[in-house]
Design an enzyme around this catalytic site. Structure first.
Site, mmCIF file in Angstrom:
data_model
loop_
_atom_site.group_PDB
_atom_site.id
_atom_site.type_symbol
_atom_site.label_atom_id
_atom_site.label_comp_id
_atom_site.label_asym_id
_atom_site.label_seq_id
_atom_site.Cartn_x
_atom_site.Cartn_y
_atom_site.Cartn_z
ATOM 1 N N ASP A 59 27.278 90.830 52.492
ATOM 2 C CA ASP A 59 26.103 91.385 51.820
ATOM 3 C C ASP A 59 25.542 92.318 52.710
ATOM 4 O OD1 ASP A 59 25.260 89.626 53.576
ATOM 5 O OD2 ASP A 59 24.055 88.413 52.072
ATOM 6 N N ASP A 468 18.724 85.258 61.607
ATOM 7 C CA ASP A 468 19.303 84.120 61.015
ATOM 8 C C ASP A 468 19.964 83.210 62.120
ATOM 9 O OD1 ASP A 468 18.627 84.996 58.352
ATOM 10 O OD2 ASP A 468 20.271 86.058 57.888
#
Ligand code: NAG
Ligand code: NAG
Ligand code: NAG
Ligand code: NAG
Length: 835
Positions: A59, A468
């Protein structure tokens, strides 16, 4: 876990090539190996015709091609600042007729975060090169519902025909010329209604997710003619959402008898069975899903059958990935989209979904039968120490939208998760011993959003702050780290810095909240182990950090709580004299000195960051980006801004504007070309065009160091650090494609080719001190300290049980013996107490 949604700033600087372009120097560029993954892999597609040909999409990190040795080759590293949205890949299609043809639907966001429309990237050489076909609307590779799909499909009987299901209510689009031109399919009138959060004003969660997949029924036609039967899934709910055409797309109707309760995530054809398997979830994904279903549609009979593997209280998730084994009709697998606890789940059936077996089951709670053997040897940080905000040590994964079985090898399977890609080569054991091998197989897919990088003069060459997945102390650039930052453990590290005089002393800051602890941590061993800084207040997080030269003072430009400073881990106090938007830096030699920049003002603190005064002016700058400081010379500072690059050798009293640079983002100083030279200056900048540049003479002459194959995506989102030990080496942290390191090949081109472009007469743009001499006078003073300054600090002896391990003025050890944790008592005393 969550894919880091970095809002890349938009580059609007005029692209004004100079007459004499800056020369280039060849660099070798390689990824710093994190070991694969690091982010969401929403799609994996095998070519049904050519054995071994497969692609994965991400993504924010582009697309990849599978190699025979299970590694992956990135396909979109050429994407530069003007094409950064190519790294958001919302769909991919590999041609079943001409396997050399590959199509990628790219674009990052459908809202204003991405100003550009999307495009279909067309390749006729299996991804070696691409030609973009611009679309008249945006594509959202990092938008909600990006794991549904594939929303791009090639007619297997007439491969010049492609369909693309758009977002934002733009409907279904068709190409009849191999993806070169596209037109809306006006007969398809259900562009989707679902918006995950209609109240979101950002345009992100309130945009229509739209058409989520297109599946041709090859068996309905014959080679050479358009396939008559085409299924289309739409992100709508409570109304028909699976449609079919039986006349090659001329007319469409809802498939009768369908379930409309949930959103259809995948529609996968089992051609030998003439069955369409559809997975459903009660959200569009990728993070959600608390209920769902799996249905099969018998095309011959027109009958839908509910084949959901679990029911009742066992059904606490939706379904994402669906795979069929083309070698064994009736063998089908489905993935729970998000089984957050205790771990992800996958089901397999060998009887067309009549019965299923799981990847794990409860033996007797809380003991699990794991019908798999797990290996994370390629990315050990994924293992029990994996940095994630969800509790437990998940192995199987989450956000499991991509699940495929190799059409030529029933043993070979792959699936994508929110963090990486897994798979194995013994899948048939599921049906015999019910014990398969799951391995991390994302080698080559480096998909991380880098927030900060440092290359201290001693210790590991690189320490990273990563979105993340926390961040790493990279003791090797070519071997994946064994663990990310832990204790404290945060999903995202926002920034990292080292102490110039004690460079094994490191500070990092996180972006969590009080539930994940105070968001400042200190290390005295180059990031191998950490202590929480109890001086930080709860619910303060993010931003940028600077560590004083001796490593006792942390200056923190927080995200939303202004600039704060703390010495000796005392409580952080506000620094009212520095704007909350300021760029900050520490001097690398003098422990009392910090620097700041905001608007057109440059700020100096000589009292350890407690107070700042405006020292000088940065010309017409309105947005300073980064301050870097010559590690050998106090007061020798560089500032990148929206109007160019500025240099001062007098602590910012006066600045030289570097000629020929109209805008600069990340900058870094590295080892000089010669032992007595000025540190090499690296800049992401506009010097007759946006690129990555190096100067060996303090900013007079520049060479371009990136090339057509290495664009590094968004310039404004890139992070730089340069190696103080290896001349020419620079590390580039990208927003989506991990970290690259580059080394110069050969010598730099002669400077004569550049002097016309960057005249040596530099301009001074200071308000309070007119002319400065040029920058080169400092050259002899630099760098020699960097190798000697590595004298380790208090890394040595471990503090015994109940011993002091910190506090104001404490210079002893800060690491407790095993089983004990250094715990803050008061500003003057920290003690080793049982962990
Ligand atoms: C889906 O539709 C059902 C039935 O209309 C409704 O109860 C549910 O809230 C809908 N889900 C979403 C996410 O809108
Ligand atoms: C689909 O339905 C037809 C007609 O009832 C039946 O003959 C066939 O076996 C069914 N296929 C599958 C895979 O169940
Ligand atoms: C699967 O195989 C591994 C390795 O042989 C073994 O450790 C594990 O116990 C097996 N799992 C089950 C459920 O039998
Ligand atoms: C560090 O800077 C301060 C403020 O300018 C100065 O007073 C001090 O002498 C400097 N320290 C050293 C060791 O140079």
């Amino acid at each position: 876990m969550a894919k880091f949604q970095f809002l890349a700033a938009i580059i609007s600087a005029a692209f004004t090539p100079l007459v004499d372009a800056v020369s280039s120097q060849t660099y070798t560029w390689k990824n710093v190996k994190i070991g694969g993954g690091g982010g969401f892999v929403p799609g994996i597609v095998f070519n049904p015709t050519q054995k071994g040909l497969a692609f994965a999409r991400t993504d924010i990190g582009g697309a990849y091609k599978l190699n025979a040795d299970d590694t992956w080759t990135p396909l979109l590293d050429f994407a530069d600042d003007s094409r950064w949205n190519y790294w958001g890949v919302d769909a991919l299609a590999t041609d079943p007729v001409q396997p050399n043809r590959l199509y990628l639907a790219t674009g990052m966001y459908t809202n204003s975060w991405d100003p550009s429309n999307g495009q279909i990237l067309v390749s006729t050489d299996t991804g070696a090169t691409f030609t973009p076909s611009k679309l008249p609307f945006k594509v959202g590779g990092n938008m909600p519902g990006r794991g549904m799909g594939e929303r791009l499909a090639i007619d297997p009987n007439s491969n010049g025909i492609l369909y693309f299901g758009a977002r934002s209510g733009n409907g279904l689009w068709k190409s009849t010329d191999f993806g070169v031109t596209w037109a809306k399919v006006s007969s398809f009138t259900s562009p989707g209604t679902y918006r995950p959060d209609p109240t979101d004003t950002s345009g992100y969660n309130n945009d229509i997710i739209g058409i989520s997949w297109v599946t041709f029924d090859k068996t309905s036609g014959s080679s050479g003619s358009p396939t008559p039967r085409i299924f289309v899934g739409v992100a709508s709910n409570g109304t028909n959402n699976v449609f079919v055409s039986n006349n090659a797309g001329n007319t469409w109707s809802a498939v009768p008898g369908q379930n409309t309760q949930f959103f259809p995530h995948k529609g996968v054809l089992s051609p030998a069975e003439k069955v369409l398997y559809v997975s459903y979830s009660d959200g569009a994904g990728p993070y959600d899903g608390t209920a769902g279903a799996v249905y099969k549609y018998n095309i011959t009979s027109g009958v839908w059958t509910n084949v959901t593997p679990v029911s009742g209280s066992d059904l606490y998730f939706g379904f994402g990935g669906v795979a069929v084994d083309l070698q064994k009709p009736g063998t089908v697998m489905v993935a729970a989209l998000n089984s957050w606890w205790p771990d992800g789940q996958i089901f397999r059936s060998t009887d067309s979904g009549t019965t299923w077996s799981p990847l794990w089951s409860w033996q007797s709670y809380p003991t699990m039968n794991k019908f798999y053997t797990y290996s994370d040897s390629l990315a050990p940080w994924l293992g029990p120490n994996y940095v994630d905000t969800t509790p437990g040590d998940k192995q199987i994964g989450w956000m499991m939208e991509a699940l495929v079985i190799d059409p030529f090898d029933s043993n070979h399977w792959l699936y994508g998760t929110g963090a990486t890609l897994y798979g194995g080569h013994d899948l048939l054991k599921w049906d015999t011993t019910h014990n398969v091998t799951i391995s991390s197989l994302a080698d080559g897919i480096e998909e991380t959003s880098i927030q900060g990088l440092i290359s201290p003069p001693t210790g590991p060459p690189l320490i990273s702050a990563v979105g993340d997945i926390g961040g790493f102390s990279h003791t090797s650039l070519t071997v994946a780290p064994k663990t990310g930052f832990i204790n404290p453990t945060w999903a995202t590290t926002a920034d990292v810095d080292f102490a110039g005089n004690k460079p094994t002393n490191i500070v990092r800051i996180g972006t969590g909240d009080s539930s994940t602890g105070k968001q400042v941590a200190l290390s005295t061993d180059s990031g191998a182990t950490w202590n929480q800084d109890y001086g930080a207040a709860d619910n303060v997080q993010g931003g940028k950090v600077a560590f004083s030269a001796d490593g006792d003072t942390v200056l923190w430009r927080t995200n939303g709580n202004g600039v704060q400073v703390s010495q000796y881990t005392n409580a952080f106090v506000t620094v009212p004299s520095l704007p909350s938007t300021a760029a900050i830096a520490s001097d690398k030699r003098n422990n009392s000195i910090f620097y700041g920049a905001a608007g057109s003002s440059f700020y100096l603190s000589t009292d350890g960051g407690k107070t700042f005064v405006v020292k000088g002016s940065l010309g017409a700058s309105t947005a300073p980006v980064k301050i870097v400081v010559n590690p050998g010379v106090t007061g020798d500072v560089w500032v990148s801004t929206d109007v160019g690059l500025f240099h001062s050798t007098n602590s910012g009293t006066s600045f030289t504007a570097i000629s020929g640079i109209t805008q600069a983002w990340a900058i870094a100083l590295g080892a000089p070309a010669t032992s007595t030279g000025y540190p090499a200056v690296f800049a992401v900048a506009n010097i007759g065009g946006i690129g990555y540049f190096r100067s060996d003479d303090g900013g007079v002459n520049w060479v371009k160091i990136n090339d057509a194959a290495h664009g590094f995506g968004s310039a404004s989102a890139s992070v730089l650090t340069a190696d103080p030990r290896i001349y020419g080496r620079v590390y580039i942290g990208t927003n989506g494609r991990g970290i690259f390191y580059g080394d110069a090949v050969g010598s730099a081109p002669p400077s004569t080719t550049m002097t016309t472009a960057t005249p040596t007469t530099t301009t001074t743009t200071t308000s309070n001190s007119p002319t400065t001499t040029t920058t080169k006078t400092t050259t002899t003073t630099t760098k020699t300290t960097t190798t000697t300054s590595g004298a380790p600090t208090s890394t040595g002896a471990q503090v015994p049980a109940y011993g002091q391990c910190g506090g104001t003025g404490w210079t002893g050890g800060t690491h407790c013996v095993s089983g004990y944790t250094c715990t803050y008592s008061n500003p003057y005393y920290s003690q080793c107490v049982p962990s």
